[in-house]
Motif scaffolding. Structure first.
Motif, PDB file in Angstrom:
ATOM      1  N   GLN A   6     -17.888  15.260   9.682  1.00  0.00           N
ATOM      2  CA  GLN A   6     -18.296  15.790   8.380  1.00  0.00           C
ATOM      3  C   GLN A   6     -17.356  16.925   8.012  1.00  0.00           C
ATOM      4  N   GLY A   7     -16.753  16.818   6.850  1.00  0.00           N
ATOM      5  CA  GLY A   7     -15.806  17.843   6.441  1.00  0.00           C
ATOM      6  C   GLY A   7     -15.341  17.637   5.019  1.00  0.00           C
ATOM      7  N   ILE A   8     -14.270  18.315   4.675  1.00  0.00           N
ATOM      8  CA  ILE A   8     -13.723  18.237   3.324  1.00  0.00           C
ATOM      9  C   ILE A   8     -12.666  17.145   3.251  1.00  0.00           C
ATOM     10  N   LEU A   9     -12.794  16.311   2.265  1.00  0.00           N
ATOM     11  CA  LEU A   9     -11.857  15.210   2.065  1.00  0.00           C
ATOM     12  C   LEU A   9     -10.565  15.741   1.455  1.00  0.00           C
ATOM     13  N   LEU A  19      -9.497  14.000   6.734  1.00  0.00           N
ATOM     14  CA  LEU A  19     -10.731  14.774   6.645  1.00  0.00           C
ATOM     15  C   LEU A  19     -10.581  16.075   7.409  1.00  0.00           C
ATOM     16  N   ASP A  20     -10.802  17.194   6.720  1.00  0.00           N
ATOM     17  CA  ASP A  20     -10.698  18.514   7.328  1.00  0.00           C
ATOM     18  C   ASP A  20     -12.054  18.902   7.905  1.00  0.00           C
ATOM     19  N   VAL A  21     -12.126  18.967   9.239  1.00  0.00           N
ATOM     20  CA  VAL A  21     -13.356  19.353   9.919  1.00  0.00           C
ATOM     21  C   VAL A  21     -13.104  20.676  10.637  1.00  0.00           C
ATOM     22  N   ASN A  22     -13.561  21.766  10.031  1.00  0.00           N
ATOM     23  CA  ASN A  22     -13.388  23.102  10.612  1.00  0.00           C
ATOM     24  C   ASN A  22     -11.928  23.412  10.932  1.00  0.00           C
ATOM     25  N   GLN A  43     -14.165  17.262  -2.008  1.00  0.00           N
ATOM     26  CA  GLN A  43     -15.594  17.328  -1.759  1.00  0.00           C
ATOM     27  C   GLN A  43     -15.894  17.030  -0.295  1.00  0.00           C
ATOM     28  N   GLN A  44     -17.115  17.344   0.110  1.00  0.00           N
ATOM     29  CA  GLN A  44     -17.523  17.091   1.490  1.00  0.00           C
ATOM     30  C   GLN A  44     -17.884  15.630   1.683  1.00  0.00           C
ATOM     31  N   ALA A  45     -17.451  15.084   2.808  1.00  0.00           N
ATOM     32  CA  ALA A  45     -17.730  13.685   3.115  1.00  0.00           C
ATOM     33  C   ALA A  45     -18.192  13.559   4.562  1.00  0.00           C
ATOM     34  N   THR A  46     -19.001  12.566   4.806  1.00  0.00           N
ATOM     35  CA  THR A  46     -19.474  12.264   6.157  1.00  0.00           C
ATOM     36  C   THR A  46     -19.155  10.817   6.485  1.00  0.00           C
TER      37      THR A  46
END
Length: 207
Positions: A6-9, A19-22, A43-46
């Protein structure tokens, strides 16, 4: 095992996303049925993931829901089906469509997918019919052909003059021959179509 991200696309380059995860950027390949349902860049994506380790690479495959991932995992257990072909199959038809083909032994429907010959299609039916009967897929947002729709239809964040080129590249990455991909894209292209719309309609035209 990496099972969920889960992070920013950060970017969408079909069939791959970043996908940027932390602060860590994960490159994830998705079937187009999941790709259409992604939010806009920024936006955030999972995504639910399947991690593949090879001698020459470590690859992440992503899915919008666990049901599609479960089907992918069953697919790659079949003899002669690797992750790339599994991704191609789930790009050419929705999980529900594929399960219907297997259930009704629709070999002719399966052989329309690139990389799936008659013997492979017959093997998929034989090997997966009983296993897929145990899978319960929840209903998703689908159109009348069973293709998953994006909640932000048309937002591909790609300049329109690059849409055709990106669509062709995506189809080639999914296993279609360049000439076949170009013909399909050119056959359905209309002014102002996004790359995602072109990919979706091209896949429909070839199935």
């Amino acid at each position: 095992m990496i099972g969920r991200l889960q992070g920013i696309l950060l970017s969408k380059q079909p069939p791959e996303i970043l996908l940027d995860v932390n602060g860590v950027g994960y490159e994830v390949q998705l079937p187009m049925t999941s790709f259409y349902a992604l939010p806009a860049v920024g936006q955030q994506a999972t995504v639910f993931t399947h991690f593949v380790v090879r001698e020459d690479a470590q690859l992440l495959y992503g899915f919008i829901d666990v049901n599609e991932r479960a089907l992918f995992r069953e697919l790659i257990k079949a003899n002669g089906v690797g992750p790339k072909l599994g991704l191609t199959i789930l790009s050419g038809m929705s999980a529900a469509q594929f399960m219907q083909c297997v259930r009704f032994e629709d070999v002719s429907g399966l052989v329309k997918l690139p990389g799936v010959g008659k013997k492979t299609a017959e093997r998929l039916v034989v090997e997966l019919k009983d296993r897929l009967a145990k899978l319960e897929l929840t209903a998703g947002a689908v159109d009348d052909s069973g293709i998953v729709l994006s909640p932000i239809e048309g937002d591909a964040r790609v300049p329109l003059n690059d849409a055709k080129e990106e669509a062709v590249s995506a189809l080639v990455a999914l296993g279609y021959k360049p000439a076949q991909a170009s013909k399909a894209v050119n056959g359905i292209y209309q002014e102002n179509m996004t790359s995602e719309a072109l990919i979706r309609e091209s896949l429909r035209s070839m199935i």
